[in-house]
Write a protein that holds these residues in place. Structure first.
Motif, PDB file in Angstrom:
ATOM      1  N   GLN A 496       0.825  -1.204   0.000  1.00 56.98           N
ATOM      2  CA  GLN A 496       0.000   0.000   0.000  1.00 56.98           C
ATOM      3  C   GLN A 496       0.868   1.266   0.000  1.00 56.98           C
ATOM      4  OE1 GLN A 496      -2.992  -0.206   3.084  1.00 56.98           O
ATOM      5  NE2 GLN A 496      -4.095  -1.818   2.034  1.00 56.98           N
ATOM      6  N   GLU A 497       1.876   1.251  -0.865  1.00 57.77           N
ATOM      7  CA  GLU A 497       2.735   2.425  -1.042  1.00 57.77           C
ATOM      8  C   GLU A 497       2.761   2.789  -2.519  1.00 57.77           C
ATOM      9  OE1 GLU A 497       6.482   2.933   0.643  1.00 57.77           O
ATOM     10  OE2 GLU A 497       5.887   2.371   2.674  1.00 57.77           O
ATOM     11  N   SER A 498       2.963   4.081  -2.763  1.00 56.13           N
ATOM     12  CA  SER A 498       3.000   4.573  -4.134  1.00 56.13           C
ATOM     13  C   SER A 498       4.127   5.580  -4.289  1.00 56.13           C
ATOM     14  CB  SER A 498       1.666   5.240  -4.504  1.00 56.13           C
ATOM     15  OG  SER A 498       0.609   4.306  -4.440  1.00 56.13           O
ATOM     16  N   TYR A 499       4.894   5.431  -5.368  1.00 54.99           N
ATOM     17  CA  TYR A 499       5.963   6.373  -5.712  1.00 54.99           C
ATOM     18  C   TYR A 499       5.643   6.970  -7.073  1.00 54.99           C
ATOM     19  CZ  TYR A 499       8.675   3.478  -2.361  1.00 54.99           C
ATOM     20  OH  TYR A 499       9.110   2.774  -1.273  1.00 54.99           O
ATOM     21  N   LEU A 500       5.943   8.251  -7.232  1.00 52.78           N
ATOM     22  CA  LEU A 500       5.807   8.902  -8.531  1.00 52.78           C
ATOM     23  C   LEU A 500       7.170   9.446  -8.942  1.00 52.78           C
ATOM     24  CD1 LEU A 500       3.850   9.831 -10.800  1.00 52.78           C
ATOM     25  CD2 LEU A 500       3.600  11.998  -9.559  1.00 52.78           C
ATOM     26  N   VAL A 535      -5.231   5.853  -5.166  1.00 54.57           N
ATOM     27  CA  VAL A 535      -4.011   6.286  -4.480  1.00 54.57           C
ATOM     28  C   VAL A 535      -4.366   7.424  -3.517  1.00 54.57           C
ATOM     29  CG1 VAL A 535      -1.724   7.315  -4.754  1.00 54.57           C
ATOM     30  CG2 VAL A 535      -2.534   5.595  -6.395  1.00 54.57           C
ATOM     31  N   LYS A 536      -4.180   7.179  -2.210  1.00 59.35           N
ATOM     32  CA  LYS A 536      -4.531   8.171  -1.196  1.00 59.35           C
ATOM     33  C   LYS A 536      -3.445   9.221  -1.023  1.00 59.35           C
ATOM     34  CE  LYS A 536      -7.045   4.740   1.554  1.00 59.35           C
ATOM     35  NZ  LYS A 536      -7.132   4.079   2.876  1.00 59.35           N
ATOM     36  N   SER A 537      -2.192   8.798  -1.164  1.00 58.03           N
ATOM     37  CA  SER A 537      -1.066   9.705  -0.967  1.00 58.03           C
ATOM     38  C   SER A 537       0.134   9.162  -1.720  1.00 58.03           C
ATOM     39  CB  SER A 537      -0.734   9.851   0.520  1.00 58.03           C
ATOM     40  OG  SER A 537      -0.338   8.598   1.051  1.00 58.03           O
ATOM     41  N   LEU A 538       1.119  10.018  -1.923  1.00 53.73           N
ATOM     42  CA  LEU A 538       2.377   9.607  -2.543  1.00 53.73           C
ATOM     43  C   LEU A 538       3.435   9.513  -1.452  1.00 53.73           C
ATOM     44  CD1 LEU A 538       2.313  11.798  -5.769  1.00 53.73           C
ATOM     45  CD2 LEU A 538       1.979   9.324  -5.635  1.00 53.73           C
ATOM     46  N   ASP A 539       3.919   8.304  -1.232  1.00 58.13           N
ATOM     47  CA  ASP A 539       4.933   8.112  -0.199  1.00 58.13           C
ATOM     48  C   ASP A 539       6.264   8.723  -0.625  1.00 58.13           C
ATOM     49  OD1 ASP A 539       3.534   6.159   1.818  1.00 58.13           O
ATOM     50  OD2 ASP A 539       3.026   5.472  -0.187  1.00 58.13           O
ATOM     51  N   LYS A 540       6.555   8.663  -1.925  1.00 56.84           N
ATOM     52  CA  LYS A 540       7.769   9.294  -2.445  1.00 56.84           C
ATOM     53  C   LYS A 540       7.461   9.941  -3.788  1.00 56.84           C
ATOM     54  CE  LYS A 540      11.352   6.359  -0.316  1.00 56.84           C
ATOM     55  NZ  LYS A 540      10.491   5.668   0.646  1.00 56.84           N
ATOM     56  N   LEU A 541       7.930  11.176  -3.932  1.00 56.45           N
ATOM     57  CA  LEU A 541       7.923  11.849  -5.230  1.00 56.45           C
ATOM     58  C   LEU A 541       9.386  12.060  -5.609  1.00 56.45           C
ATOM     59  CD1 LEU A 541       6.828  13.427  -7.633  1.00 56.45           C
ATOM     60  CD2 LEU A 541       6.569  15.424  -6.134  1.00 56.45           C
ATOM     61  N   ALA A 558       0.611  18.084  -5.365  1.00 53.00           N
ATOM     62  CA  ALA A 558       0.660  18.159  -3.901  1.00 53.00           C
ATOM     63  C   ALA A 558      -0.537  18.919  -3.329  1.00 53.00           C
ATOM     64  CB  ALA A 558       1.961  18.818  -3.457  1.00 53.00           C
ATOM     65  N   GLU A 559      -1.126  19.807  -4.113  1.00 47.73           N
ATOM     66  CA  GLU A 559      -2.314  20.527  -3.660  1.00 47.73           C
ATOM     67  C   GLU A 559      -3.515  19.598  -3.536  1.00 47.73           C
ATOM     68  OE1 GLU A 559      -2.734  23.520  -6.599  1.00 47.73           O
ATOM     69  OE2 GLU A 559      -1.221  24.856  -5.753  1.00 47.73           O
ATOM     70  N   GLU A 560      -3.502  18.493  -4.282  1.00 48.36           N
ATOM     71  CA  GLU A 560      -4.643  17.580  -4.315  1.00 48.36           C
ATOM     72  C   GLU A 560      -4.406  16.295  -3.531  1.00 48.36           C
ATOM     73  OE1 GLU A 560      -7.526  18.284  -5.765  1.00 48.36           O
ATOM     74  OE2 GLU A 560      -6.829  20.234  -6.485  1.00 48.36           O
ATOM     75  N   ILE A 561      -3.164  15.812  -3.531  1.00 53.60           N
ATOM     76  CA  ILE A 561      -2.846  14.533  -2.897  1.00 53.60           C
ATOM     77  C   ILE A 561      -1.618  14.714  -2.011  1.00 53.60           C
ATOM     78  CG2 ILE A 561      -2.018  12.175  -3.344  1.00 53.60           C
ATOM     79  CD1 ILE A 561      -3.787  12.086  -5.774  1.00 53.60           C
ATOM     80  N   PRO A 562      -1.671  14.267  -0.743  1.00 52.92           N
ATOM     81  CA  PRO A 562      -0.523  14.445   0.146  1.00 52.92           C
ATOM     82  C   PRO A 562       0.743  13.783  -0.393  1.00 52.92           C
ATOM     83  CG  PRO A 562      -2.464  13.764   1.388  1.00 52.92           C
ATOM     84  CD  PRO A 562      -2.814  13.636  -0.068  1.00 52.92           C
ATOM     85  N   VAL A 563       1.853  14.508  -0.328  1.00 51.58           N
ATOM     86  CA  VAL A 563       3.168  13.984  -0.712  1.00 51.58           C
ATOM     87  C   VAL A 563       4.026  13.963   0.552  1.00 51.58           C
ATOM     88  CG1 VAL A 563       5.229  14.354  -2.117  1.00 51.58           C
ATOM     89  CG2 VAL A 563       2.971  14.904  -3.051  1.00 51.58           C
ATOM     90  N   ARG A 564       4.520  12.782   0.931  1.00 49.22           N
ATOM     91  CA  ARG A 564       5.246  12.644   2.199  1.00 49.22           C
ATOM     92  C   ARG A 564       6.720  13.017   2.055  1.00 49.22           C
ATOM     93  NH1 ARG A 564       1.451  10.102   5.232  1.00 49.22           N
ATOM     94  NH2 ARG A 564       0.055   8.648   4.148  1.00 49.22           N
ATOM     95  N   LEU A 585       6.348  22.479  -2.465  1.00 48.96           N
ATOM     96  CA  LEU A 585       6.156  21.125  -1.937  1.00 48.96           C
ATOM     97  C   LEU A 585       6.371  21.097  -0.431  1.00 48.96           C
ATOM     98  CD1 LEU A 585       7.988  19.141  -4.757  1.00 48.96           C
ATOM     99  CD2 LEU A 585       5.556  18.980  -4.207  1.00 48.96           C
ATOM    100  N   HIS A 586       7.381  21.814   0.031  1.00 48.66           N
ATOM    101  CA  HIS A 586       7.661  21.875   1.464  1.00 48.66           C
ATOM    102  C   HIS A 586       6.506  22.545   2.216  1.00 48.66           C
ATOM    103  CE1 HIS A 586      10.007  21.925   5.109  1.00 48.66           C
ATOM    104  NE2 HIS A 586       9.846  23.233   5.223  1.00 48.66           N
ATOM    105  N   GLN A 587       5.933  23.588   1.621  1.00 48.13           N
ATOM    106  CA  GLN A 587       4.796  24.271   2.239  1.00 48.13           C
ATOM    107  C   GLN A 587       3.590  23.350   2.374  1.00 48.13           C
ATOM    108  OE1 GLN A 587       4.076  27.763  -0.123  1.00 48.13           O
ATOM    109  NE2 GLN A 587       5.914  28.819   0.580  1.00 48.13           N
ATOM    110  N   HIS A 588       3.483  22.390   1.475  1.00 48.10           N
ATOM    111  CA  HIS A 588       2.370  21.440   1.526  1.00 48.10           C
ATOM    112  C   HIS A 588       2.690  20.224   2.388  1.00 48.10           C
ATOM    113  CE1 HIS A 588       0.749  23.776  -1.887  1.00 48.10           C
ATOM    114  NE2 HIS A 588      -0.410  23.284  -1.508  1.00 48.10           N
ATOM    115  N   GLY A 589       3.771  20.303   3.153  1.00 54.37           N
ATOM    116  CA  GLY A 589       4.044  19.262   4.133  1.00 54.37           C
ATOM    117  C   GLY A 589       5.011  18.189   3.713  1.00 54.37           C
TER     118      GLY A 589
END
Length: 743
Positions: A496-500, A535-541, A558-564, A585-589
């Motif tokens: 349950q991980e996703s990378y882009l 895909v709920k979030s991106l673990d790695k971009l 990143a505005e639509e889907i959390p990027v960790r 990207l940093h501003q979005h967490g």
């Protein structure tokens, strides 16, 4: 209403012929317009037959007749400039929309994107929209949208002239919307939406919050609004000394006027038409069950426009109305607010997931709070604000509304911050949609007849089946068609991980310089695919390097889907564009981490090795690209970014290269990459080239294609095959292009 008793001792069964006819009609329209909906249509028809067979068959037959009588129009030449004449309704006029509808004799209804605000007979010239071929899964099918909106074509207005200007009474509506929307109070835009059905002044962030938390339906003018307005008008008329019959007649005239003023959406048409039908029956001293009344209104709307069935507002409005009306025993005996909310949420869940791919598990709590807040306070105050515009009283009212709304919005944001509250299913098939709706209807039935323990057991069993069914072991690597750019999604379903890897990016050039395209790869392809795949979030971009066609959509995603976590190559200097994107990207967490050769990480059966860059200095930005070797089960991928001959030579000298199963061709197949020595070292079984159709660079270069043929590798290209999925399991991999040779 017809009552029958089957036998002695059996309880009375109420039959609803109009309801059955409506279901049969809806089933026939759904299957007739969109064959993909055959399964839900069949289930709907079966339910109609179970209620009253003759009415169900009549409804389906009526659907066949209605669709057969739909007029046939000429086709506008896509991709060309044309001049049209046609009728524009006053409802389509005004300043708060970016399109209007032109009803032409030869071409039917044409949607025109432009700024003309007149109405009546209009002359319009413009460019006919030429829809691009779908090239990836879950992309918005605009051709299908045009069909299901009963539109023959889309025109982009260049010049337009209408016979009549917008009348004063309609201008007053626009003035009222603008006054509320720009009042300065946070509640002003909400008041404009609640009274007039206009959301244009509500900030996108707030609309997105309402949608995520499942309360956006409160902004659609519907039964709650019509009921409040009708009740107030009714009481005022009676207090004025008018007779009951005269008051009913005035109310009957008032309702369609209000429906038009409120925007004419399916929900307000349904509510106002039902109220109008009830008034007529009351005037004639006739009684009819509300279910039947609602079904008559729905039938009339489908006969008037069968394609309204595909409007999400129509679907949710009638689904929830019928569910509430048929669940009256469950709604009795206290707790009405939460029972109403549960009923509406339960029956609409499958439709919401089918259209939006996600549903908040906290929407029941959010609605249980917001529905009474809106019905008892915000809605009446909104009408008071609208009424007070002429005397300058609107700001005082909306400022008072802020006292209620601002804390409510803060609470909603806190709920949205809770981890795991979004159920992201991805795209549902029509069969799953049908099954989900039947389960919801079954649970409501159990609750209605008092079988709460049984309903709880069924819910737990269904949840268990879903969890067991959706657990998959395969990893899917998708090379997305983003035009002249790169974007690769690695979705490890078991973990349950996703990378882009990269995001694509397109620029448009104006007199003021280069600008990011509004409808770029993120909007067209990446975000729809992420949502459609659940895909709920991106673990790695992983941004391979600082060229726009690789990072340009990162912030928008990143505005639509959390990027960790964001990986970017080590460097000595950063250009302004990528620097701003990383800051965003940093501003979005997202955490930003610089990586280099030698870094590795593992997930079960997945090993990732960073092969490049080994140092921060590079001759070119392309040669700074991150290169990753990924071992997924027993299948090896090599992701090369835009490296060129120098970086390839460095990898050879360091002994980093070995045979791989799948190679992502470097730099879109440029002649400066994919050197013979490099290709002989990796000997890929399959090569995938991410490249834009008809690009000005001439990619992929003929010499490079010749080198690939020399090593006998299977070649897939996004300009020819669209997005390309590689499905990897322990047994090997399968390559699945979106477009095949037959397409």
């Amino acid at each position: 209403m017809t009552d029958t008793k089957r036998s002695a001792g059996e309880r009375e069964t109420v039959l609803y012929p109009f309801f059955s006819f409506f279901l049969g009609l809806a089933a026939g329209v759904a299957a007739g317009v969109d064959p993909k909906l055959a399964v839900p249509a069949a289930a709907l028809f079966a339910a109609a037959v179970w209620i009253k067979p003759a009415a169900a068959v009549s409804g389906a037959a009526a659907a066949v007749l209605i669709l057969a009588l739909e007029p046939a129009y000429e086709e506008l030449p896509a991709g060309f400039d044309v001049e049209l004449e046609g009728q524009r309704s006053i409802v389509d006029s005004g300043v708060h929309g970016n399109y209007y509808h032109l009803r032409t004799p030869a071409y039917g209804v044409v949607r025109v994107y432009g700024e003309q605000t007149g109405y009546g007979w209009c002359s319009v010239s413009g460019f006919v929209f030429n829809d691009e071929q779908l090239t990836s899964w879950h992309q918005a099918d605009r051709t299908d949208m045009i069909k299901k909106n009963r539109i023959s074509a889309i025109l982009y207005e260049k010049e337009a002239e209408c016979a009549e200007g917008v009348p004063d009474y309609w201008n007053r509506r626009d003035t009222a919307i603008t006054a509320l929307g720009t009042s300065g109070a946070e509640s002003g835009p909400l008041a404009a939406a609640l009274v007039f059905g206009d959301r244009s002044f509500i900030p996108e962030e707030q609309l997105h919050l309402f949608q995520r938390m499942g309360v956006i339906h409160l902004l659609a003018v519907s039964g709650m609004h019509v009921g409040l307005v009708s009740g107030v008008v009714w009481m005022m008329l009676l207090r004025a000394g008018l007779s009951r019959r005269t008051s009913l007649l005035i109310l009957l005239i008032f309702l369609p006027v209000y429906a038009i003023a409120a925007g004419g959406a399916p929900s307000v048409l349904r509510a106002s038409s039902t109220a109008a039908a009830a008034i007529v029956l009351a005037a004639c001293m006739k009684r009819l069950p509300l279910v039947e009344l609602c079904a008559i209104v729905g039938t009339a709307m489908l006969i008037w426009n069968p394609y309204i069935l595909f409007h999400i507002g129509f679907q949710l409005s009638f689904l929830t109305s019928f569910a509430i009306l048929l669940s009256r025993p469950f709604l009795a005996n206290g707790g009405v607010w939460w029972k109403l909310t549960l009923t509406a949420q339960l029956i609409s869940a499958s439709a919401v997931l089918y259209h939006f791919f996600e549903l908040s598990l906290l929407s029941l709590a959010a609605n249980a709070f917001f529905i009474p807040l809106t019905a008892l306070f915000l809605l009446p105050l909104s009408f008071a604000a609208a009424a007070g515009i002429t005397v300058g009283f609107d700001y005082a009212v909306t400022a008072f509304m802020d006292v209620l709304l601002i804390p409510a919005l803060r609470a909603l944001k806190l709920l949205d911050m809770l981890e795991g509250h979004m159920l992201v299913t991805g795209a549902l098939t029509p069969a799953v949609l049908t099954a989900g709706t039947l389960v919801s209807a079954g649970l409501l039935t159990l609750l209605t007849i008092g079988k709460r323990k049984t309903a709880a057991v069924v819910s737990a069993a269904v949840a268990g089946v879903i969890i067991f069914t959706i657990k998959q072991e395969e990893t899917i690597v998708t090379f997305l068609d983003v035009g002249q750019g790169d974007a690769v999604l690695i979705r490890m379903q078991a973990e349950q991980e996703s990378y882009l890897i990269d995001t694509g990016g397109e620029l448009t050039f104006t007199d003021e310089g280069a600008e990011r395209k509004k409808r770029g790869p993120a909007v067209r392809t990446i975000l729809p695919y992420l949502r459609g795949e659940g895909v709920k979030s991106l673990d790695k971009l992983i941004i391979t390097h600082g060229h726009f066609d690789h990072y340009g959509e990162a912030c928008r995603i990143a505005e639509e889907i959390p990027v960790r976590l964001v990986y970017y190559p080590i460097h000595t200097t950063l250009e302004e564009g990528i620097s701003e994107e990383l800051a965003c990207l940093h501003q979005h967490g997202a955490e930003i981490q610089l990586i280099s050769a030698g870094m590795t990480w593992e997930k079960e059966n997945h090993v990732f090795r960073v092969l490049h860059p080994s140092r921060p200095e590079a001759a070119t930005e392309n040669d700074r690209s991150i290169v990753i070797e990924a071992g997924i089960y027993d299948t090896t991928f090599l992701f090369t970014g835009d490296i060129e001959e120098e970086a390839e030579r460095e990898l050879l000298e360091r002994g980093e290269l070995r045979h791989v199963n799948i190679l992502k061709a470097a730099h879109h197949g440029s002649a400066t990459s994919s050197d013979e020595a490099f290709l002989h070292a990796v000997q890929p079984d399959t090569t995938i080239i991410q490249v834009g159709r008809g690009n000005r660079h001439g990619h992929p270069h003929a010499d490079v294609l010749g080198r690939f043929r020399t090593i006998d590798t299977d070649i897939f290209r996004t300009d020819e095959h669209g997005s390309i999925r590689v499905i990897v399991t322990e047994q090997g991999y399968v390559t699945d292009p979106f477009l095949t040779e037959t397409q």
